[in-house]
Design a protein around this motif. Structure first.
Motif, short mmCIF file in Angstrom:
data_model
loop_
_atom_site.label_atom_id
_atom_site.label_comp_id
_atom_site.label_asym_id
_atom_site.label_seq_id
_atom_site.Cartn_x
_atom_site.Cartn_y
_atom_site.Cartn_z
N LYS A 141 12.33 16.78 -37.20
CA LYS A 141 13.66 16.83 -36.61
C LYS A 141 13.65 16.08 -35.29
N GLY A 142 14.57 15.18 -35.14
CA GLY A 142 14.63 14.43 -33.89
C GLY A 142 15.84 13.53 -33.88
N VAL A 143 16.08 12.93 -32.74
CA VAL A 143 17.26 12.09 -32.58
C VAL A 143 16.84 10.63 -32.45
N ASN A 144 17.48 9.79 -33.24
CA ASN A 144 17.24 8.36 -33.19
C ASN A 144 17.86 7.81 -31.90
N SER A 145 17.05 7.17 -31.08
CA SER A 145 17.55 6.78 -29.75
C SER A 145 18.50 5.59 -29.81
N ASP A 146 18.59 4.93 -30.93
CA ASP A 146 19.57 3.85 -31.05
C ASP A 146 20.93 4.35 -31.53
N SER A 147 20.92 5.25 -32.49
CA SER A 147 22.19 5.72 -33.08
C SER A 147 22.67 7.01 -32.44
N GLY A 148 21.75 7.77 -31.85
CA GLY A 148 22.11 9.10 -31.38
C GLY A 148 22.21 10.12 -32.51
N ALA A 149 21.87 9.70 -33.73
CA ALA A 149 21.98 10.59 -34.89
C ALA A 149 20.66 11.31 -35.14
N GLU A 150 20.78 12.47 -35.75
CA GLU A 150 19.59 13.26 -36.04
C GLU A 150 18.96 12.82 -37.37
N THR A 151 17.67 12.96 -37.47
CA THR A 151 16.99 12.70 -38.74
C THR A 151 17.60 13.56 -39.84
N ILE A 152 17.49 13.09 -41.08
CA ILE A 152 17.99 13.86 -42.21
C ILE A 152 16.99 14.99 -42.49
N LEU A 153 17.43 16.21 -42.37
CA LEU A 153 16.50 17.35 -42.49
C LEU A 153 16.42 17.84 -43.94
N PRO A 154 15.25 18.34 -44.33
CA PRO A 154 15.15 18.99 -45.64
C PRO A 154 15.99 20.27 -45.62
N LYS A 155 16.79 20.46 -46.67
CA LYS A 155 17.70 21.62 -46.66
C LYS A 155 17.31 22.61 -47.76
N PHE A 156 16.04 22.87 -47.89
CA PHE A 156 15.61 23.82 -48.92
C PHE A 156 15.89 25.25 -48.45
N LYS A 157 16.55 25.99 -49.30
CA LYS A 157 16.88 27.38 -48.99
C LYS A 157 15.60 28.17 -48.63
N TRP A 158 14.53 27.88 -49.37
CA TRP A 158 13.30 28.67 -49.19
C TRP A 158 12.64 28.43 -47.83
N LEU A 159 13.07 27.39 -47.11
CA LEU A 159 12.50 27.18 -45.78
C LEU A 159 12.76 28.38 -44.86
N GLU A 160 13.89 29.07 -45.14
CA GLU A 160 14.25 30.22 -44.30
C GLU A 160 13.20 31.33 -44.32
N GLU A 161 12.41 31.33 -45.38
CA GLU A 161 11.40 32.40 -45.51
C GLU A 161 10.12 32.08 -44.75
N HIS A 162 10.10 30.94 -44.07
CA HIS A 162 8.86 30.54 -43.40
C HIS A 162 9.11 30.31 -41.92
N LYS A 163 8.01 30.28 -41.20
CA LYS A 163 8.07 29.90 -39.79
C LYS A 163 8.15 28.38 -39.73
N VAL A 164 9.25 27.89 -39.22
CA VAL A 164 9.47 26.44 -39.24
C VAL A 164 9.45 25.89 -37.82
N GLU A 165 8.65 24.88 -37.61
CA GLU A 165 8.51 24.25 -36.29
C GLU A 165 9.20 22.89 -36.35
N THR A 166 10.12 22.62 -35.41
CA THR A 166 10.94 21.42 -35.52
C THR A 166 10.80 20.46 -34.33
N GLU A 167 10.01 20.81 -33.35
CA GLU A 167 10.00 20.00 -32.13
C GLU A 167 8.85 19.00 -32.08
N LEU A 168 7.73 19.36 -32.69
CA LEU A 168 6.50 18.60 -32.42
C LEU A 168 6.38 17.32 -33.23
N LEU A 169 6.87 17.33 -34.45
CA LEU A 169 6.53 16.26 -35.39
C LEU A 169 7.16 14.91 -35.03
N HIS A 170 8.43 14.92 -34.70
CA HIS A 170 9.18 13.67 -34.56
C HIS A 170 8.61 12.70 -33.52
#
Lengths: 487, 487
Positions: A141-170
């Motif tokens: 998860k992150g913002v493209n510095s040229d467009s200001g748009a966010e990366t396309i995120l995976p929208k799997f329902k089952w992600l809610e059942e897990h601890k999800v970290e969104t800051e480090l990878l991008h």
């Protein structure tokens, strides 16, 4: 491996993406120490229908997904077991009946295409992740510095059942893409070689009376007929007459008048790795004095910058250098008034009035490649022209970056907008003369793709740049033996 | 107005869309009597960025929006005051600074482009609707019968404050698009004329050793260089060798072998109004006996159907007729066993095994145009082949529909799948011979765009169809004086 022997027509070798991944694994593990039994989860590009119809747009794979996995097919997902550095690819499953319409791969076929991965069907992903029972899941998860748009995120329902970290990878992944591995460089060289050839081909076919789209077609047809290139990396700019001074002119429908300049900004891509090249030339093949003067001025800015570029040099400094050369040249031509102090004009951002865009951008899988501004890099300036820069970083070996100084005569910018911006335009610019020049040359941009080497640069773009070279190329003569621009 | 004098390079005339609207207003008011002070609200196409980047895909306007308003630009919305039959167009507003990058229209410019409309900026829409205080708002909600996907709905927050009706509009608008007005027909004629020329051009350039994408490029370049056409209406199918029997083969990367057939399914579009034409020919310009036999068989089906088509004729009957001709022809060749009763084979759906797609589809703003199945039309069959039909309607004057019979030798379908479908394939088909044919001709489809006239049809597509015509065209000779296929 060199570009002449590289087999790339159908797909890029898995080894290229393996090298990308190895770089990423090392960077990730250095930055993220708590990753025991973690998964990284990605969603690849899906088909993109035209509104509610059953026709699809021709899409390209999402760049981060392609960077790590080299998978072009739509409808895939992937996970990385970061501890084991193992990729699990989830491939779309199609019923047998789909064989009528398309090639349907079995899991064995997928495994053969991607021998480095563990392969499953996409509908098995939820179960796979559940069984894996990850300590946490990282997503990009992150913002493209040229467009200001966010990366396309995976929208799997089952992600809610897990601890999800969104800051480090991008930021880690983006930083990996900033410098290129040797195979990526080879591909970018090929993309540039083909694009350079195609620009020459287009130039040779330029003549008054055809439409701008005729030149667009010549370029695209050259790439497709000779190199199987089906999608260009960005929307083509083919501008003549007054149009080159509209920076993102993409209508491409005007008829080329005699005695004006074309600005042709087009590139070819080799499986998402693209080139970005701009050539400018007179519609009738023969420069007027004013056209040559502005063209040479911009080429001089381009070549001067390239001569100085090397690791450690700051990109904002290069932008200011290019502006300085342009303003000095305009002063020699009388367009900047003779008593103007160039340093003062630079500080007052007069350079922006003649080049209202940044000097260049990182290029790779995206035309405006990621990593221009990251948490650890210089931040974006708030000053006109400098804030248009897509990066303000120091150059590093194996970056590939465009060098694209320009000089445009934009009436609305010179006459009205500059005043709004607080620039005392009458003090600096001889407006009447600028508008005289505009009649013959509305705008010139000279854009090359440049690799930063250990101690300098290698220009990957090889197109005619001097007046003599361009006129020779447009006549159909050999231009390659003529000397390059000397500064 | 005829196609030779129609000025269309930059945009279509407002009059075409005015005629579309008048047809719609009449139909709407006939069906919906309670519309006093009602508004109809539409959202046009927005730009479509490539994932998180600042590069956009080349998009086309949403078809219903274009049909009613003729507006190509992205970012617009529109409302119709149905009582007054008045269109209010809401156009995107851009800050002055955008003039650097693109042509920015003032409201006066927009008014000049669209003199029939009341024009405002999009940010004024909510206020406009509030002031209008509509009794109800109609929106175009419905399911595309080809894709199964829903129309793109306007997602304005302020819609929640109004009474919104979602059921009535879609079938009325879809029905309007089923038959074409005279200017639409002219445009479809132009699209067909250009596509026909481009198919001949492509055919002339066909030779063993080039890639399938070479042919794709020849077609596209012809349309773009001569007619300013930048987007084709559907993804190109350029298939050689075994590929023609994969119905939606769009990879287009194989190298053309000698002694096989190409199947080229491509079309040009004139501002969204498209053609859809398929030509088949031998890669080396010379038909073998088997290739000629199958080709002639499919042309015979095509021409026989066209000879019978007229208002009142049912499309499903035409599909069955084409299947019958194909099966009879295959029996003459020995591919269908000699003791087979053709009527029985038809009933058992053996036709599906050789042509697993419908005979054709309505065409216009969408390649698979809307209105194939509506509440008032025959419903979709559940039988193989017949359920693949994109419409089962009776033909009407001013419909434009493709006629595209085919004959394919698809091993997986003949050998395995047919059995799954309950077809006793051994009873009907001489499998070995079918596979012999496949070596030289994997599949043939002969597709024309056909206008239904008062008492018959007019074939808008003019490409070589007989063996003699095709071989002449591929040699570069004039083929137009040679006689068409006789049945």
């Amino acid at each position: 491996m060199d570009s002449s022997t590289f087999e790339y027509a159908l797909r890029l070798p898995n080894s290229l993406f393996k090298t990308n991944r190895e770089k990423f694994f090392a960077a990730f593990k250095q930055k993220v120490t708590e990753h025991e039994k973690a998964l990284i989860v990605f969603k690849g590009k899906d088909d993109l229908p035209v509104d509610d119809t059953d026709i699809d747009y021709s899409v390209r794979q999402e760049s981060f997904f392609y960077y790590l996995f080299g998978v072009q097919e739509t409808g895939c997902s992937a996970a990385i077991d970061i501890t084991e550095e193992k990729v699990i690819l989830f491939y779309p499953r199609f019923d047998e009946i789909y064989k009528l319409w398309m090639k349907v791969l079995s899991l064995e076929d997928v495994q053969e295409l991607y021998p480095d991965f563990e392969v499953h069907f996409v509908d098995e992903m939820e179960e796979y992740v559940k069984d894996f029972s990850p300590s946490q899941i990282f997503i990009n998860k992150g913002v493209n510095s040229d467009s200001g748009a966010e990366t396309i995120l995976p929208k799997f329902k089952w992600l809610e059942e897990h601890k999800v970290e969104t800051e480090l990878l991008h930021p880690i992944l983006s930083e990996c893409r900033v410098t290129k591995n040797p195979e990526e460089i080879t591909i970018l060289e090929i993309a540039n070689k083909i694009s350079s050839e195609a620009h020459c081909w287009t130039m040779k076919h330029c003549k008054p009376g055809v439409r701008e789209s005729y030149l667009e077609s010549k370029f695209k047809a050259y790439c497709m007929e000779n190199y199987n290139c089906k999608i260009v990396p960005y929307v083509s700019i083919c501008a003549c007459g007054p149009n080159p001074s509209t920076l993102h002119y993409v209508v491409n429908s005007d008829i080329l008048p005699d005695n004006t300049m074309c600005l042709i900004d087009m590139g070819h891509q080799v499986h998402c790795y693209g080139a970005d090249i701009t050539c400018c030339y007179p519609t009738n093949g023969k420069f007027t004095e004013k056209q040559a003067a502005i063209h040479n001025l911009v080429v001089k800015a381009n070549r001067t910058v390239q001569n100085i570029m090397k690791p450690g040099v700051n990109w904002r400094d290069m932008h200011l250098l290019a502006e300085k050369i342009t303003l000095e040249g305009l002063k020699e031509l009388g367009i900047i008034k003779e008593d103007v102090d160039i340093e003062e004009a630079l500080n007052e951002r007069v350079g922006f009035v003649f080049q209202p865009h940044g000097l260049g951008h990182l290029i790779g899988l995206d035309t405006h490649d990621v990593g221009g501004y990251l948490p650890n890099t210089p931040t974006r300036s708030t000053k006109w022209g400098l804030k248009n820069l897509r990066t303000a970083r120091d150059l590093e070996e194996n970056m590939v970056i465009t060098v694209e100084p320009g000089c445009y005569f934009i009436p609305s910018l010179i006459q009205e907008r500059a005043v709004d911006l607080g620039i005392d335009i009458d003090k600096y610019v001889n407006l009447d003369l600028a508008l005289e020049y505009r009649k013959e040359v509305a705008g010139v941009r000279i854009e090359d793709c440049v690799l930063i080497t250990e101690d300098g640069v290698k220009n990957l773009t090889q197109v005619p740049r001097t007046i003599e070279q361009i006129e020779a190329c447009m006549r159909g003569d050999d231009w390659t033996e003529l000397p390059d621009f000397e500064i």
